[in-house]
Design a protein around this motif. Sequence first.
Motif, PDB file in Angstrom:
ATOM      1  N   PRO A  32       1.037  -1.155  -0.028  1.00 56.08           N
ATOM      2  CA  PRO A  32       0.087  -0.160   0.136  1.00 56.08           C
ATOM      3  C   PRO A  32       0.842   1.294  -0.048  1.00 56.08           C
ATOM      4  O   PRO A  32       2.071   1.286   0.442  1.00 56.08           O
ATOM      5  CB  PRO A  32      -0.774  -0.183   1.542  1.00 56.08           C
ATOM      6  CG  PRO A  32      -0.701  -1.562   1.708  1.00 56.08           C
ATOM      7  CD  PRO A  32       0.472  -2.084   1.132  1.00 56.08           C
ATOM      8  N   PHE A  33       0.225   2.384  -0.538  1.00 53.27           N
ATOM      9  CA  PHE A  33       0.871   3.635  -0.550  1.00 53.27           C
ATOM     10  C   PHE A  33       1.631   3.876   0.607  1.00 53.27           C
ATOM     11  O   PHE A  33       3.013   4.440   0.763  1.00 53.27           O
ATOM     12  CB  PHE A  33       0.227   4.679  -1.152  1.00 53.27           C
ATOM     13  CG  PHE A  33       0.931   6.092  -1.106  1.00 53.27           C
ATOM     14  CD1 PHE A  33       2.055   6.313  -2.184  1.00 53.27           C
ATOM     15  CD2 PHE A  33       0.563   6.927  -0.403  1.00 53.27           C
ATOM     16  CE1 PHE A  33       2.538   7.664  -2.092  1.00 53.27           C
ATOM     17  CE2 PHE A  33       1.278   8.179  -0.195  1.00 53.27           C
ATOM     18  CZ  PHE A  33       2.227   8.523  -0.901  1.00 53.27           C
ATOM     19  N   GLU A  34       0.937   4.131   1.826  1.00 53.07           N
ATOM     20  CA  GLU A  34       1.400   4.346   2.985  1.00 53.07           C
ATOM     21  C   GLU A  34       2.658   3.746   3.235  1.00 53.07           C
ATOM     22  O   GLU A  34       3.428   4.327   4.042  1.00 53.07           O
ATOM     23  CB  GLU A  34       0.367   4.512   4.167  1.00 53.07           C
ATOM     24  CG  GLU A  34       0.809   5.110   5.322  1.00 53.07           C
ATOM     25  CD  GLU A  34       1.046   6.346   5.406  1.00 53.07           C
ATOM     26  OE1 GLU A  34       2.404   6.989   6.234  1.00 53.07           O
ATOM     27  OE2 GLU A  34       0.664   7.479   4.265  1.00 53.07           O
ATOM     28  N   ALA A  35       2.671   2.285   3.357  1.00 52.74           N
ATOM     29  CA  ALA A  35       3.871   1.549   3.737  1.00 52.74           C
ATOM     30  C   ALA A  35       5.099   1.959   2.855  1.00 52.74           C
ATOM     31  O   ALA A  35       6.079   1.939   3.212  1.00 52.74           O
ATOM     32  CB  ALA A  35       3.453  -0.063   3.437  1.00 52.74           C
ATOM     33  N   GLN A  36       4.638   2.259   1.513  1.00 51.25           N
ATOM     34  CA  GLN A  36       5.841   2.715   0.582  1.00 51.25           C
ATOM     35  C   GLN A  36       6.446   3.959   1.022  1.00 51.25           C
ATOM     36  O   GLN A  36       7.648   4.272   0.912  1.00 51.25           O
ATOM     37  CB  GLN A  36       5.496   2.615  -0.804  1.00 51.25           C
ATOM     38  CG  GLN A  36       5.189   1.131  -1.304  1.00 51.25           C
ATOM     39  CD  GLN A  36       4.670   1.065  -2.886  1.00 51.25           C
ATOM     40  OE1 GLN A  36       4.053   2.207  -3.106  1.00 51.25           O
ATOM     41  NE2 GLN A  36       4.838  -0.027  -3.378  1.00 51.25           N
ATOM     42  N   GLY A  45       2.213   8.208  -7.288  1.00 49.33           N
ATOM     43  CA  GLY A  45       2.615   7.119  -6.239  1.00 49.33           C
ATOM     44  C   GLY A  45       3.906   6.402  -6.296  1.00 49.33           C
ATOM     45  O   GLY A  45       4.709   7.196  -6.909  1.00 49.33           O
ATOM     46  N   LEU A  46       4.253   5.369  -5.468  1.00 48.12           N
ATOM     47  CA  LEU A  46       5.664   5.003  -5.371  1.00 48.12           C
ATOM     48  C   LEU A  46       5.899   3.464  -6.085  1.00 48.12           C
ATOM     49  O   LEU A  46       6.826   2.972  -5.895  1.00 48.12           O
ATOM     50  CB  LEU A  46       6.045   4.991  -4.150  1.00 48.12           C
ATOM     51  CG  LEU A  46       6.261   6.467  -3.299  1.00 48.12           C
ATOM     52  CD1 LEU A  46       6.267   6.346  -1.922  1.00 48.12           C
ATOM     53  CD2 LEU A  46       7.224   7.133  -3.878  1.00 48.12           C
ATOM     54  N   ASP A  47       4.734   2.856  -6.577  1.00 52.18           N
ATOM     55  CA  ASP A  47       4.884   1.622  -6.765  1.00 52.18           C
ATOM     56  C   ASP A  47       5.890   1.307  -8.149  1.00 52.18           C
ATOM     57  O   ASP A  47       6.608   0.089  -8.078  1.00 52.18           O
ATOM     58  CB  ASP A  47       3.592   0.683  -7.121  1.00 52.18           C
ATOM     59  CG  ASP A  47       3.825  -0.708  -7.065  1.00 52.18           C
ATOM     60  OD1 ASP A  47       3.966  -1.096  -6.127  1.00 52.18           O
ATOM     61  OD2 ASP A  47       2.993  -1.359  -7.899  1.00 52.18           O
TER      62      ASP A  47
END
Length: 200
Positions: free
Chosen positions: A10-14, A160-162
């Motif tokens: 998830p974005f927050e974890a990343q 985002g960061l994925d």
Amino acid sequence: MNHLRHSGLPFEAQRMVFLDIVAADPLLADTLVRVRELALPDWLVVSGALYNSVWNHLTGKPSGYGIRDVDLFYFDDSDLSYEAEDAVIRRAAAHFEGLPLPVEVRNQARVHLWYPRKFGQPCPRYASASESVSFFASKTHAVGVRYDGNGQFELVAPFGLDDLFSFRITPNRVMDNQRTHEVKGARAKANWPEISVVPW
């Protein structure tokens, strides 16, 4: 070492992993403190120094590997003259003396004035340093970090960061930046063979 261990989270974890890596990188930590001291309006450290440092961390490469400079954006539309920006650039050069990497400073309020001459196509007039990040040629590269008013890191990542954590360079087709996407993708792949470049 599983370099893809944060891909798909998830974005927050990343976001937390990203900011932890940035904070722990000696090159970036020192640079960001110096940038904050310079106190430019609406400032943002963006792009290569950030995502390259994450890739270095995840592939076991040393801090600074593959990084040519640090890109520092600011936004000041009170004076759009070249002379005003040049004065800031000269002040910054003296302020950053002694850092291991050069710091490239650019006023994002002025980009629309010189971009057509340099790249042969128009560029929107940005309203902030953050907005300009969303026009980068590759979505993967669209990241920025600054200190907020409480001294905490603030992340700008419009896509985002994925892609970043998936070692995947994805085109951002909002402008005709195919050449930049391909050149930067090839250069990144030469330094980090784990990377895949999504065709334009």
